[in-house]
Design an enzyme around this catalytic site. Sequence first.
Site, PDB file in Angstrom:
ATOM      1  N   PRO A  67     -52.294 -41.545 -32.373  1.00 45.52           N
ATOM      2  CG  PRO A  67     -52.088 -41.443 -29.838  1.00 45.52           C
ATOM      3  CD  PRO A  67     -53.274 -41.146 -30.943  1.00 45.52           C
ATOM      4  CG  ASN A  68     -47.981 -44.782 -30.453  1.00 47.64           C
ATOM      5  OD1 ASN A  68     -46.585 -44.145 -30.610  1.00 47.64           O
ATOM      6  ND2 ASN A  68     -48.401 -44.524 -29.201  1.00 47.64           N
ATOM      7  NE  ARG A 120     -49.125 -49.696 -30.804  1.00 45.18           N
ATOM      8  CZ  ARG A 120     -50.194 -48.782 -30.710  1.00 45.18           C
ATOM      9  NH1 ARG A 120     -51.044 -48.332 -31.590  1.00 45.18           N
ATOM     10  NH2 ARG A 120     -50.718 -48.788 -29.385  1.00 45.18           N
ATOM     11  CE1 TYR A 157     -53.690 -52.029 -30.955  1.00 47.11           C
ATOM     12  CE2 TYR A 157     -51.561 -52.378 -30.364  1.00 47.11           C
ATOM     13  CZ  TYR A 157     -52.618 -51.967 -30.104  1.00 47.11           C
ATOM     14  OH  TYR A 157     -52.760 -51.454 -28.933  1.00 47.11           O
ATOM     15  CG  ASN A 215     -57.764 -46.564 -33.646  1.00 44.30           C
ATOM     16  OD1 ASN A 215     -57.989 -46.237 -32.549  1.00 44.30           O
ATOM     17  ND2 ASN A 215     -57.398 -47.703 -34.157  1.00 44.30           N
ATOM     18  CB  ALA A 236     -53.103 -44.131 -25.862  1.00 41.47           C
ATOM     19  CD  GLU A 242     -64.376 -45.600 -29.063  1.00 43.11           C
ATOM     20  OE1 GLU A 242     -65.556 -45.204 -28.500  1.00 43.11           O
ATOM     21  OE2 GLU A 242     -63.729 -46.150 -28.182  1.00 43.11           O
ATOM     22  CG  HIS A 302     -60.716 -48.999 -30.584  1.00 43.50           C
ATOM     23  ND1 HIS A 302     -59.775 -48.101 -30.169  1.00 43.50           N
ATOM     24  CD2 HIS A 302     -62.036 -48.557 -29.974  1.00 43.50           C
ATOM     25  CE1 HIS A 302     -60.522 -47.128 -29.536  1.00 43.50           C
ATOM     26  NE2 HIS A 302     -61.581 -47.338 -29.536  1.00 43.50           N
ATOM     27  NE  ARG A 325     -54.829 -54.261 -25.813  1.00 45.80           N
ATOM     28  CZ  ARG A 325     -54.052 -53.494 -26.572  1.00 45.80           C
ATOM     29  NH1 ARG A 325     -54.816 -52.891 -27.513  1.00 45.80           N
ATOM     30  NH2 ARG A 325     -53.015 -53.382 -26.244  1.00 45.80           N
TER      31      ARG A 325
HETATM   32  C1  DQA Z   1     -56.337 -48.935 -30.147  1.00 47.33           C
HETATM   33  C2  DQA Z   1     -56.671 -49.477 -28.844  1.00 47.33           C
HETATM   34  C3  DQA Z   1     -55.989 -48.378 -27.654  1.00 47.33           C
HETATM   35  O1  DQA Z   1     -56.305 -48.935 -26.489  1.00 47.33           O
HETATM   36  C4  DQA Z   1     -54.451 -48.403 -28.000  1.00 47.33           C
HETATM   37  O2  DQA Z   1     -54.044 -47.434 -27.308  1.00 47.33           O
HETATM   38  C5  DQA Z   1     -54.192 -47.942 -29.250  1.00 47.33           C
HETATM   39  C6  DQA Z   1     -54.780 -48.872 -30.253  1.00 47.33           C
HETATM   40  C7  DQA Z   1     -56.875 -49.971 -31.227  1.00 47.33           C
HETATM   41  O3  DQA Z   1     -57.006 -49.761 -32.314  1.00 47.33           O
HETATM   42  O4  DQA Z   1     -56.825 -51.305 -30.956  1.00 47.33           O
HETATM   43  O5  DQA Z   1     -53.326 -47.361 -29.667  1.00 47.33           O
HETATM   44  O6  DQA Z   1     -57.050 -47.896 -30.355  1.00 47.33           O
END
Ligand code: DQA
Length: 150
Positions: free
Chosen positions: A11-12, A19, A24, A76, A79, A100, A102, A109
């Site tokens: 998501p997002n 964003r 990011y 990835n 959240a 995994e 990120h 964070r």
């Molecule tokens: C994320 C880190 C997560 O905590 C966050 O909710 C994201 C992006 C990252 O790529 O740094 O949406 O996965």
Amino acid sequence: MTARILCISGPNLQLLGTRQPDVYGRVTLPEIHARLATRGRALGVEVEARQTNHEGTIVDWIGSAPAEGVAGLLLNPGAYTHTSIAILDALSGVALPCVEVHLSNPDAREPFRRRSRVAKACFARVAGFGADSYELALEGLARRIAASRA
Ligand code: DQA
């Protein structure tokens, strides 16, 4: 046979580029996908990259990956990293090698980002390198798959 790798972003992450660029970066998700395709060709693997905002869709994609001939996953979960036992169970169920990924370093964070629900089903984690996290994770996954086939 060329190994197929499925990259799933949650998501997002379709908003990358605009964003929270301080967190990011400014690279967009289509740019990341293009970089993965190029790097994949150099590594001798085929990368398919997808994004969804829906937890169940991630579960579906993971569950059908073995039947689609996928040899490994880059994930990835956004959240959902911090909440999704359903994604953990899907990963455990298919038992494909998974990294995994990120862009940020969640451990540096907010405290709620320090717990990853999916980590237990991943053999590695690459975090904190911005868009490069995806390419670095691909490199490691390609090596892992090659070693398992040698
Ligand atoms: C994320 C880190 C997560 O905590 C966050 O909710 C994201 C992006 C990252 O790529 O740094 O949406 O996965």
